[in-house]
Design a protein around this motif. Sequence first.
Motif, PDB file in Angstrom:
ATOM      1  N   SER A   1      41.260  64.704  10.904  1.00  0.00           N
ATOM      2  CA  SER A   1      39.982  65.386  11.125  1.00  0.00           C
ATOM      3  C   SER A   1      38.809  64.704  10.416  1.00  0.00           C
ATOM      4  O   SER A   1      37.685  64.723  10.918  1.00  0.00           O
ATOM      5  CB  SER A   1      40.107  66.829  10.643  1.00  0.00           C
ATOM      6  OG  SER A   1      38.945  67.549  10.919  1.00  0.00           O
TER       7      SER A   1
ATOM      8  N   ILE B   1      30.700  74.889  10.459  1.00  0.00           N
ATOM      9  CA  ILE B   1      31.439  74.573  11.677  1.00  0.00           C
ATOM     10  C   ILE B   1      32.909  74.619  11.290  1.00  0.00           C
ATOM     11  O   ILE B   1      33.323  74.005  10.310  1.00  0.00           O
ATOM     12  CB  ILE B   1      31.071  73.184  12.235  1.00  0.00           C
ATOM     13  CG1 ILE B   1      29.586  73.126  12.595  1.00  0.00           C
ATOM     14  CG2 ILE B   1      31.951  72.842  13.435  1.00  0.00           C
ATOM     15  CD1 ILE B   1      29.099  71.741  12.988  1.00  0.00           C
TER      16      ILE B   1
ATOM     17  N   HIS C   1      38.070  70.576  24.030  1.00  0.00           N
ATOM     18  CA  HIS C   1      37.836  70.795  22.592  1.00  0.00           C
ATOM     19  C   HIS C   1      37.116  72.126  22.403  1.00  0.00           C
ATOM     20  O   HIS C   1      36.276  72.502  23.215  1.00  0.00           O
ATOM     21  CB  HIS C   1      36.970  69.658  22.030  1.00  0.00           C
ATOM     22  CG  HIS C   1      36.574  69.852  20.609  1.00  0.00           C
ATOM     23  ND1 HIS C   1      37.322  69.379  19.562  1.00  0.00           N
ATOM     24  CD2 HIS C   1      35.520  70.490  20.061  1.00  0.00           C
ATOM     25  CE1 HIS C   1      36.732  69.712  18.418  1.00  0.00           C
ATOM     26  NE2 HIS C   1      35.634  70.397  18.703  1.00  0.00           N
TER      27      HIS C   1
ATOM     28  N   TYR D   1      35.280  65.373  19.241  1.00  0.00           N
ATOM     29  CA  TYR D   1      35.057  66.139  18.012  1.00  0.00           C
ATOM     30  C   TYR D   1      33.649  65.854  17.482  1.00  0.00           C
ATOM     31  O   TYR D   1      32.865  66.766  17.230  1.00  0.00           O
ATOM     32  CB  TYR D   1      36.129  65.749  17.014  1.00  0.00           C
ATOM     33  CG  TYR D   1      36.240  66.551  15.748  1.00  0.00           C
ATOM     34  CD1 TYR D   1      35.769  67.849  15.631  1.00  0.00           C
ATOM     35  CD2 TYR D   1      36.874  65.989  14.640  1.00  0.00           C
ATOM     36  CE1 TYR D   1      35.919  68.560  14.453  1.00  0.00           C
ATOM     37  CE2 TYR D   1      37.042  66.702  13.472  1.00  0.00           C
ATOM     38  CZ  TYR D   1      36.552  67.978  13.374  1.00  0.00           C
ATOM     39  OH  TYR D   1      36.704  68.683  12.210  1.00  0.00           O
TER      40      TYR D   1
ATOM     41  N   SER E   1      35.073  74.238  19.116  1.00  0.00           N
ATOM     42  CA  SER E   1      34.566  74.329  17.747  1.00  0.00           C
ATOM     43  C   SER E   1      33.792  75.627  17.618  1.00  0.00           C
ATOM     44  O   SER E   1      33.238  76.124  18.596  1.00  0.00           O
ATOM     45  CB  SER E   1      33.623  73.162  17.404  1.00  0.00           C
ATOM     46  OG  SER E   1      34.325  71.971  17.216  1.00  0.00           O
ATOM     47  N   TRP E   2      33.719  76.144  16.413  1.00  0.00           N
ATOM     48  CA  TRP E   2      33.053  77.423  16.147  1.00  0.00           C
ATOM     49  C   TRP E   2      31.939  77.243  15.127  1.00  0.00           C
ATOM     50  O   TRP E   2      32.084  76.506  14.163  1.00  0.00           O
ATOM     51  CB  TRP E   2      34.068  78.420  15.604  1.00  0.00           C
ATOM     52  CG  TRP E   2      35.112  78.808  16.605  1.00  0.00           C
ATOM     53  CD1 TRP E   2      36.134  78.030  17.071  1.00  0.00           C
ATOM     54  CD2 TRP E   2      35.232  80.053  17.258  1.00  0.00           C
ATOM     55  NE1 TRP E   2      36.872  78.728  17.981  1.00  0.00           N
ATOM     56  CE2 TRP E   2      36.349  79.982  18.114  1.00  0.00           C
ATOM     57  CE3 TRP E   2      34.510  81.244  17.208  1.00  0.00           C
ATOM     58  CZ2 TRP E   2      36.761  81.036  18.908  1.00  0.00           C
ATOM     59  CZ3 TRP E   2      34.922  82.295  18.000  1.00  0.00           C
ATOM     60  CH2 TRP E   2      36.036  82.192  18.842  1.00  0.00           C
TER      61      TRP E   2
ATOM     62  N   ALA F   1      31.019  67.304  19.766  1.00  0.00           N
ATOM     63  CA  ALA F   1      30.857  68.751  19.559  1.00  0.00           C
ATOM     64  C   ALA F   1      30.033  69.030  18.314  1.00  0.00           C
ATOM     65  O   ALA F   1      29.117  69.861  18.336  1.00  0.00           O
ATOM     66  CB  ALA F   1      32.225  69.423  19.460  1.00  0.00           C
ATOM     67  N   ILE F   2      30.339  68.338  17.216  1.00  0.00           N
ATOM     68  CA  ILE F   2      29.603  68.555  15.960  1.00  0.00           C
ATOM     69  C   ILE F   2      28.120  68.276  16.159  1.00  0.00           C
ATOM     70  O   ILE F   2      27.259  69.076  15.762  1.00  0.00           O
ATOM     71  CB  ILE F   2      30.182  67.680  14.833  1.00  0.00           C
ATOM     72  CG1 ILE F   2      31.589  68.163  14.449  1.00  0.00           C
ATOM     73  CG2 ILE F   2      29.260  67.686  13.608  1.00  0.00           C
ATOM     74  CD1 ILE F   2      32.354  67.213  13.539  1.00  0.00           C
TER      75      ILE F   2
ATOM     76  N   CYS G   1      37.958  73.944  14.604  1.00  0.00           N
ATOM     77  CA  CYS G   1      37.833  72.854  15.569  1.00  0.00           C
ATOM     78  C   CYS G   1      39.213  72.401  16.050  1.00  0.00           C
ATOM     79  O   CYS G   1      40.084  72.125  15.242  1.00  0.00           O
ATOM     80  CB  CYS G   1      37.101  71.680  14.928  1.00  0.00           C
ATOM     81  SG  CYS G   1      35.492  72.129  14.244  1.00  0.00           S
ATOM     82  N   GLU G   2      39.365  72.340  17.357  1.00  0.00           N
ATOM     83  CA  GLU G   2      40.631  71.896  17.943  1.00  0.00           C
ATOM     84  C   GLU G   2      40.358  71.062  19.186  1.00  0.00           C
ATOM     85  O   GLU G   2      39.642  71.497  20.076  1.00  0.00           O
ATOM     86  CB  GLU G   2      41.483  73.097  18.371  1.00  0.00           C
ATOM     87  CG  GLU G   2      41.993  73.955  17.249  1.00  0.00           C
ATOM     88  CD  GLU G   2      43.019  74.971  17.744  1.00  0.00           C
ATOM     89  OE1 GLU G   2      44.018  74.559  18.370  1.00  0.00           O
ATOM     90  OE2 GLU G   2      42.788  76.169  17.514  1.00  0.00           O
ATOM     91  N   THR G   3      40.941  69.874  19.206  1.00  0.00           N
ATOM     92  CA  THR G   3      40.918  69.044  20.407  1.00  0.00           C
ATOM     93  C   THR G   3      42.323  69.069  20.988  1.00  0.00           C
ATOM     94  O   THR G   3      43.299  68.830  20.274  1.00  0.00           O
ATOM     95  CB  THR G   3      40.516  67.587  20.080  1.00  0.00           C
ATOM     96  OG1 THR G   3      39.240  67.597  19.440  1.00  0.00           O
ATOM     97  CG2 THR G   3      40.439  66.741  21.339  1.00  0.00           C
TER      98      THR G   3
END
Length: 186
Positions: A139, A94, A67, A109, A69-70, A112-113, A97-99
């Motif tokens: 999502s 944030i 995953h 996900y 995320s930015w 990560a958050i 986001c890609e899994t």
Amino acid sequence: YARHADLPAETPAVQPGTRFEPLSEEKIRALPVSAEDHEFRDRQLERLRRLPGSRPFGVYVGDSLAHVSWLYPASVVALENPHILQLTDDEAEISGCETLPEFRGRNLYAFAIRNILSVARESGIRTIYMKTLASNSASQPGIVKGGLSPIGSVTVLTPPLVSGRKYVFRRLKTLAPKTPTTVETA
């Protein structure tokens, strides 16, 4: 979706061997190209180039990146056209986001958050925002599991016959005040 970054957060359970870490440009360039999504690496590199100051993070399961995320500070969010969110210096978003498909359904996900919330808090960020299309039902549960709450909607209109013009209509609630933490002493 929004959340105060300094509220206590419980990290979702993930399988042993799962870790969260910042991604450097070198790590992104070294990502293998998978048969399922051969453009994944290129999307990450393009985002890094297009949005200087953004911070990529990865979730690994074992040795495999699962995953990305930015974290976008307000200065990066301001580069977006049209301006969907209008953030102050102590707010961030944030995004991106890609899994990867083979790792979906494992709470990565939300994991990560929650970890990005911790990084943001340590960086002086007080409020985190996320946005998604209303149609992105895959999502939305992950965002809520990550601890954010819906705060409204934004509509972007591009009128016909008006070249390049966009109008942004925001219907956002103010984030509820933080609940004070009480500490009992014996």
